[in-house]
Scaffold this active site. Structure first.
Site, PDB file in Angstrom:
ATOM      1  N   ARG A 207      31.638  47.134  40.777  1.00 28.80           N
ATOM      2  CA  ARG A 207      31.137  47.892  41.931  1.00 28.80           C
ATOM      3  C   ARG A 207      31.319  49.386  41.671  1.00 28.80           C
ATOM      4  NH1 ARG A 207      32.405  46.397  48.238  1.00 28.80           N
ATOM      5  NH2 ARG A 207      31.283  48.107  49.236  1.00 28.80           N
TER       6      ARG A 207
ATOM      7  N   ARG B  49      49.887  37.290  37.672  1.00 30.49           N
ATOM      8  CA  ARG B  49      50.294  38.550  38.292  1.00 30.49           C
ATOM      9  C   ARG B  49      51.458  38.321  39.256  1.00 30.49           C
ATOM     10  NH1 ARG B  49      44.043  40.661  39.281  1.00 30.49           N
ATOM     11  NH2 ARG B  49      43.940  42.019  37.434  1.00 30.49           N
TER      12      ARG B  49
ATOM     13  N   ASN C 257      24.581  41.291  40.492  1.00 29.90           N
ATOM     14  CA  ASN C 257      25.246  40.326  39.618  1.00 29.90           C
ATOM     15  C   ASN C 257      24.668  38.929  39.758  1.00 29.90           C
ATOM     16  OD1 ASN C 257      26.813  42.264  38.481  1.00 29.90           O
ATOM     17  ND2 ASN C 257      28.697  41.746  39.550  1.00 29.90           N
TER      18      ASN C 257
ATOM     19  N   GLN D 101      34.507  44.916  27.937  1.00 34.49           N
ATOM     20  CA  GLN D 101      35.931  44.940  27.610  1.00 34.49           C
ATOM     21  C   GLN D 101      36.527  43.536  27.530  1.00 34.49           C
ATOM     22  OE1 GLN D 101      37.097  47.622  26.457  1.00 34.49           O
ATOM     23  NE2 GLN D 101      37.499  49.206  27.977  1.00 34.49           N
TER      24      GLN D 101
ATOM     25  N   HIS E 139      39.063  34.531  45.257  1.00 32.10           N
ATOM     26  CA  HIS E 139      39.518  35.649  44.429  1.00 32.10           C
ATOM     27  C   HIS E 139      39.237  36.946  45.172  1.00 32.10           C
ATOM     28  CE1 HIS E 139      40.787  37.761  40.937  1.00 32.10           C
ATOM     29  NE2 HIS E 139      39.589  38.228  40.629  1.00 32.10           N
TER      30      HIS E 139
ATOM     31  N   GLY F   9      34.922  40.669  27.118  1.00 31.31           N
ATOM     32  CA  GLY F   9      34.302  39.930  26.022  1.00 31.31           C
ATOM     33  C   GLY F   9      34.900  40.276  24.673  1.00 31.31           C
TER      34      GLY F   9
END
Length: 321
Positions: free
Chosen positions: A83, A152, A96, A13, A176, A15
């Site tokens: 996850r 945000r 990952n 998504q 993060h 990319g």
């Protein structure tokens, strides 16, 4: 003058949105890589077929071969899995990390002079691993998180005060995750402190603090909020836009000051770890770390976030990466 070459590793998504934003802004020629056969080819073809409508003129290419990223000036890495139910933290980290290790080896081989922005999660560990495997100078490997988290935070402030988000300046530091540090004291509306405006709105300092604390908590949990609403995925529009802001600063040598997951060498009392801090981004990647004065509460909060980053990196090393 030849156009810059941008390679995107990961055709999911994020990319796909990245490819479209690169095309719309004509930042350079774009190669989208993914291991899923025909997926990146289909996405880039779809975007390219809108070129006449949207008025962009760049070369878009989808590929399943790392060879096609050869000579890229800038690379954005989004490869990795989210996850899943029943998956432990170590399982996600290990899965990952294996992906990022392969990506880093390929980038080192085919685009050894590139600047790399890592978006894959868990971010702080993945950007650390990418630099370790690639051996690239630290200034040419950076992570995207702070730009998204700060946007945000800014959005929630704008909604609360009924002002344009264009006039909100707010920054989030640290890792993060839920230990990130939104800097409430520095948040402002074109120079006017947000806390001052909140106190005027509610005519009550305690209420203003309560509202600000709620926005801070929402910022920390913003990614999870989107996941809960989507039910079948995670955020992709905003992470892509945040990555493009960083990419544009580098490709156009803009010298923008952006919160960046950057390698610290004694800044903020940290040495040898990637942490989210303000940095100047330009043609060389991370060109300078900016140290700002933090009060005791802010220093304590950042310290906790840095400890969480260190723990994540230690877990990754324990798993053999």
């Amino acid at each position: 003058m030849s156009r810059k070459k941008i390679a995107l590793i990961g055709g999911g998504q994020i990319g796909g949105v990245l490819s479209q934003l690169i095309a719309l802004r004509e930042l350079g020629d774009c190669v989208l890589f993914d291991i899923v056969e025909d997926l990146p080819q289909g996405k880039t073809l779809d975007i390219a077929e809108a070129s006449r409508i949207d008025g962009f003129d760049i070369k878009l290419e989808g590929t399943n071969s790392y060879e096609q990223i050869h000579g890229a000036d800038l690379i954005i890495v989004t490869a990795g899995l989210p996850r899943k139910p029943g998956m432990s933290r170590d399982d996600l980290l290990s899965t990952n990390a294996n992906i990022i290790k392969q990506v880093a080896e390929a980038v080192k081989k085919y685009a050894p002079d590139s600047i790399v922005i890592v978006v894959s999660n868990p971010l702080d560990a993945m950007v650390t691993l990418f630099q370790k495997v690639s051996g690239f100078p630290h200034n040419r490997v950076l992570g995207q998180a702070g730009v998204l988290d700060s946007s945000r935070f800014s959005t929630f402030i704008a909604w609360e005060l009924g002002v344009s988000v264009k006039d909100v300046n707010a920054m989030v530091l640290g890792g993060h995750g839920d230990t990130m540090v939104p800097l409430t004291r520095y948040a402002n509306i074109n120079g006017i402190p947000v806390m001052e405006l909140l106190e005027r709105k509610y005519n009550d300092a305690a209420k203003a603090n309560e509202v600000m604390n709620a926005m801070v908590e929402r910022t920390k949990m913003a990614g999870g909020e989107v996941v809960k609403l989507l039910k079948t995925g995670s955020a992709f529009y905003s992470p892509a836009s945040a990555s493009i802001a960083m990419a544009e600063a580098i490709l156009k040598d803009e010298k923008r000051v952006l919160p960046t997951c950057a390698y610290l060498q004694n800044e903020y009392g940290v040495n040898g770890y990637y942490v989210g801090v303000p940095a100047i981004l330009g043609a060389k990647g991370v060109e300078k770390i900016i140290e700002i004065t933090l009060n005791n509460d802010e220093s304590t909060a950042l310290g906790k976030s840095i400890s969480a980053v260190k723990g994540l990196v230690e877990d990754m090393e324990r798993l053999g990466f």
